[in-house]
Design an enzyme around this catalytic site. Structure first.
Site, PDB file in Angstrom:
ATOM      1  N   HIS A  80       0.836  -1.191   0.000  1.00 19.84           N
ATOM      2  CA  HIS A  80       0.000   0.000   0.000  1.00 19.84           C
ATOM      3  C   HIS A  80       0.879   1.252   0.000  1.00 19.84           C
ATOM      4  O   HIS A  80       1.959   1.272   0.570  1.00 19.84           O
ATOM      5  CB  HIS A  80      -0.918   0.026   1.228  1.00 19.84           C
ATOM      6  CG  HIS A  80      -1.929  -1.056   1.208  1.00 19.84           C
ATOM      7  ND1 HIS A  80      -3.094  -0.970   0.490  1.00 19.84           N
ATOM      8  CD2 HIS A  80      -1.948  -2.272   1.807  1.00 19.84           C
ATOM      9  CE1 HIS A  80      -3.795  -2.064   0.652  1.00 19.84           C
ATOM     10  NE2 HIS A  80      -3.118  -2.887   1.447  1.00 19.84           N
ATOM     11  N   LYS A 129      27.550 -12.703   8.176  1.00 22.02           N
ATOM     12  CA  LYS A 129      28.895 -13.023   7.694  1.00 22.02           C
ATOM     13  C   LYS A 129      28.835 -13.362   6.220  1.00 22.02           C
ATOM     14  O   LYS A 129      27.766 -13.589   5.650  1.00 22.02           O
ATOM     15  CB  LYS A 129      29.520 -14.154   8.504  1.00 22.02           C
ATOM     16  CG  LYS A 129      28.923 -15.522   8.278  1.00 22.02           C
ATOM     17  CD  LYS A 129      29.681 -16.553   9.105  1.00 22.02           C
ATOM     18  CE  LYS A 129      29.391 -17.949   8.632  1.00 22.02           C
ATOM     19  NZ  LYS A 129      30.226 -18.935   9.285  1.00 22.02           N
TER      20      LYS A 129
END
Length: 172
Positions: free
Chosen positions: A99, A169
């Site tokens: 929206h 990582k």
């Protein structure tokens, strides 16, 4: 009654019934065929667990060997492209439309939608209950930790997690 509305409701009903069925190979072929008939591209041997919901059932491109776990929801208003060998975990939501927030305290109900493509590259693992927002690209070989909310692009061969998802990582 509006014929377009009637057609939409019929498609939703048929899809709801079809995608509640178990993930047997022959049933996955029916699910794949339905998506292709609706104008999508679906590669080899997709797996659809029960409860997958793709709406509208168009603007979707799926590569080979993609696994849609139970209760995956995909909105395709902005287009969704999924590469090869992708695992999509239980309860994940891939949203390509949302929206619009109106200017000057305008009415939200009538403010419309934004549509932005979501791209998931090859060999990606998306954990359970992940939310991917419109306009995001997830790079090749990336892993998204369970429960994450992906608001920005994910680099290839990285592991991300959290709300919002951040680098944990790099994969070795």
């Amino acid at each position: 009654m509006d014929i377009k509305y009637f057609f939409i409701v019929c498609v939703e009903f048929f899809m709801e019934c079809l995608f509640k069925l178990p993930r047997f190979r022959f049933l996955n072929k029916f699910k794949k065929t339905f998506l292709i008939l609706m104008g999508n591209r679906v590669g080899k041997k997709p797996v659809f667990y029960p409860g997958v919901w793709i709406m509208p059932p168009k603007n979707l491109s799926v590569g080979d060997y993609v696994d849609f776990a139970k209760d995956v929801l995909i909105t395709t208003g902005g287009k969704v492209t999924i590469g090869d060998r992708v695992l999509i975990g239980y309860g994940t939501k891939i949203l390509s439309s949302n929206h619009t927030i109106p200017q000057n305290r305008g009415e939200i109900f009538y403010s419309g939608h934004i549509h932005k493509e979501v791209i998931v590259k090859n060999d990606v693992w998306i954990g359970a209950n992940v939310i991917i927002l419109p306009g995001v690209t997830i790079g090749e070989g990336a892993v998204v930790a369970a429960g994450s909310v992906v608001t920005k692009n994910v680099k290839e061969f990285t592991i991300v997690g959290g709300i919002p998802a951040k680098l944990i990582k790099e994969r070795d």
